[in-house]
Design an enzyme around this catalytic site. Structure first.
Site, mmCIF file in Angstrom:
data_model
loop_
_atom_site.group_PDB
_atom_site.id
_atom_site.type_symbol
_atom_site.label_atom_id
_atom_site.label_comp_id
_atom_site.label_asym_id
_atom_site.label_seq_id
_atom_site.Cartn_x
_atom_site.Cartn_y
_atom_site.Cartn_z
ATOM 1 N N SER A 256 -2.348 -2.645 9.332
ATOM 2 C CA SER A 256 -1.626 -2.276 8.116
ATOM 3 C C SER A 256 -1.513 -0.770 7.959
ATOM 4 O O SER A 256 -2.341 -0.011 8.457
ATOM 5 C CB SER A 256 -2.370 -2.870 6.908
ATOM 6 O OG SER A 256 -1.860 -2.383 5.703
ATOM 7 N N GLY A 257 -0.493 -0.367 7.201
ATOM 8 C CA GLY A 257 -0.364 1.024 6.787
ATOM 9 C C GLY A 257 -1.079 1.304 5.482
ATOM 10 O O GLY A 257 -0.991 2.423 4.964
ATOM 11 N N ASP A 258 -1.758 0.307 4.949
ATOM 12 C CA ASP A 258 -2.505 0.480 3.700
ATOM 13 C C ASP A 258 -3.695 -0.476 3.741
ATOM 14 O O ASP A 258 -4.071 -0.949 4.809
ATOM 15 C CB ASP A 258 -1.595 0.240 2.490
ATOM 16 C CG ASP A 258 -1.988 1.087 1.281
ATOM 17 O OD1 ASP A 258 -3.193 1.184 1.003
ATOM 18 O OD2 ASP A 258 -1.101 1.654 0.622
ATOM 19 N N ASP A 259 -4.271 -0.774 2.594
ATOM 20 C CA ASP A 259 -5.461 -1.618 2.564
ATOM 21 C C ASP A 259 -5.176 -2.997 3.154
ATOM 22 O O ASP A 259 -4.143 -3.600 2.880
ATOM 23 C CB ASP A 259 -5.947 -1.777 1.127
ATOM 24 C CG ASP A 259 -6.261 -0.451 0.462
ATOM 25 O OD1 ASP A 259 -6.861 0.420 1.130
ATOM 26 O OD2 ASP A 259 -5.888 -0.274 -0.710
#
Length: 476
Positions: A256-259
């Site tokens: 992912s590019g986030d959480d």
């Protein structure tokens, strides 16, 4: 550049190694179909149809939005008659957002079926912001409806033989970064005000934003998902339970590019007023890669409260932090009764991170006296290697984070690790058998304490069992 399925197959290997019109269609009984497929679902369905029955064309170019909506509307009549299943056969099915409109419904994607998200934003309906947020996350006002959307549903299964939802998100990421969007980007799956939900055995690629977002839901099972996006993509959170009760997330692989998992419950004054916490959440057997974010994040939108989160048997690889608590003055609410154990971390910036200074607010109307409470946070039985800094733990001046317990944790450091391994302010708690030694605000209890708490009772969502459902395919 977007990530293709073939590219991700290679990545996964490396990680493991080290037409008919809807007006004339009635749902068919399974005796009319050829070849078989089976899956486990919360309930099996008596009535089955294919998207091709509604004029669907899986050529990757023809829009199927009307076909999917016609299927949903037609199958709704079976909600009280044994439920219904919509089968999506092999093909590339281009579509914008469509709504699941009936309870006791299953959407099943063949292993060679791909739902391709349309890239023209004019094809995406705009819906109201969530009441617990007051505005969209990307912009003031509304938000684009998710690729698969539903509200006020009971007993809905979205599953497949690892069939694919491809959000084709690169265009959305570019527009977001350029400030060219008037509304919040769509998610891949969002269900609201619903219960007895199952989302399982799918591959989700390149979401425009969050991937899976159950909000105001109860009794939700998320299982066996592969979620993949470039690690530099904007806000491509994996699974975000939001103001939900009794949720189980298990056996998922997320890049992912986030959480990878972000636990939420509303934003500042809107979340406080709505007052719906996320509680009784189980997360287990999760593998996460996210170099710029967290494996599990609690917040930062947590104004309705987060409590009783149980996470175990988690692996993080090349991820910024293992467990992250994010909040701020003005949030209100609480994060309490958090239990984490058997966590393996490899190549991390921080093993643990907490902050009471996570800025962003929906507007300037938040209450500066709304102070979040963070208490009873338990981490145990963890091992990490190649870590730059063990922990960055910063509470709120005058309102410290309390009841932090960390035990049986060994953190191996990178060659050029930070000199200050535990940066602690405005917190209190204890440690036991932790290496490197924790800060003075978390004194070592030695033999007085052997391990931090982890509940030994069983939550209701853990007792939910799926049934084996078997059907036959039809090729038209």
């Amino acid at each position: 550049m977007e990530v293709t399925a073939a590219v991700w197959v290679c990545l996964l290997a490396l990680v493991i190694a080290g037409g008919r019109s809807s007006s004339s269609v009635e749902a068919r009984k399974k005796s009319l179909k050829l070849d078989s497929y089976e899956f486990t679902g919360r309930d099996c369905r008596a009535n089955v149809a294919s998207i091709t029955d509604f004029g669907g064309v899986g050529d990757g170019n023809t829009s199927n939005t009307k076909a999917f909506q016609a299927a949903m509307d037609s199958l709704a009549k079976y909600s009280a008659e044994g439920g219904s299943l919509l089968y999506v056969p092999p093909g590339r099915w281009l579509t914008s957002s469509f709504n699941i409109t009936s309870s006791h419904f299953t959407l099943y994607l063949d292993q060679d079926a791909v739902l391709l998200a349309a890239q023209d934003e004019n094809e995406w309906p705009v819906i109201e912001p969530l009441p617990s947020y007051g505005r969209g996350r990307d912009a003031d006002g509304g938000r684009y409806s998710s690729l698969i959307f539903g509200t006020n549903l009971t007993d809905v299964v979205i599953t497949g033989a690892n069939g694919t939802l491809d959000g084709q998100g690169e265009l959305w990421w570019k527009k977001y970064r350029a400030g060219q969007l008037n509304y919040t980007r769509p998610y891949l799956i969002e269900l609201m005000y619903s219960s007895e939900i199952q989302i399982s055995n799918l591959t989700l690629l390149n979401s425009p934003s969050w991937n899976v977002h159950p909000v105001y839901c109860t009794n939700t099972l998320v299982k066996g998902l592969t979620i993949l996006a470039p690690v530099t993509s904007a806000n491509t959170d994996g699974i975000n339970p939001d103001s939900c009760t009794n949720t189980r997330i298990e056996d998922c692989f997320i890049v992912s590019g986030d959480d990878c998992v972000a636990v939420k419950s509303g934003w500042d004054e809107y979340g406080i007023a709505y007052g719906m916490p996320t509680k009784h959440l189980v997360i287990r057997r999760l593998t996460c890669i996210s170099p710029f974010s967290a494996t599990i994040a609690l917040g930062s939108e947590m104004s309705g409260g987060i409590e009783d989160v149980r996470a175990e048997d988690i692996t993080a690889i090349n991820t910024e932090s293992g467990v992250r608590i994010k909040t701020a003055v003005g949030r209100g609410g609480y994060v309490k009764d958090i239990y984490v154990r058997r966590f393996t971390m490899k190549t991390m910036k921080w093993a643990f991170w907490m902050t009471g200074n996570y800025g962003s607010h929906p507007d300037n109307n938040y209450d500066p006296n709304a102070i979040p409470v963070v208490e009873n946070i338990n981490y145990r039985d963890m091992v990490a290697e190649n870590v730059s800094m063990a922990a960055k733990l910063e509470g709120i001046g005058g309102d410290p984070f309390t009841g932090i317990c960390i035990s049986n944790v060994t953190i191996g450091l990178v060659e050029k690790a930070k000199k200050l391994q535990w940066n602690c302010t405005d917190i209190s708690g204890v440690t036991s058998s932790v290496t490197p030694k924790a800060c003075d605000l978390l004194p070592d209890q030695g033999a007085k304490q052997t391990s931090c708490n982890f509940p030994d009772d069983t939550l209701a969502i853990e007792e939910v069992e799926a049934h084996a459902c078997s059907y036959s395919k039809r090729y038209l």
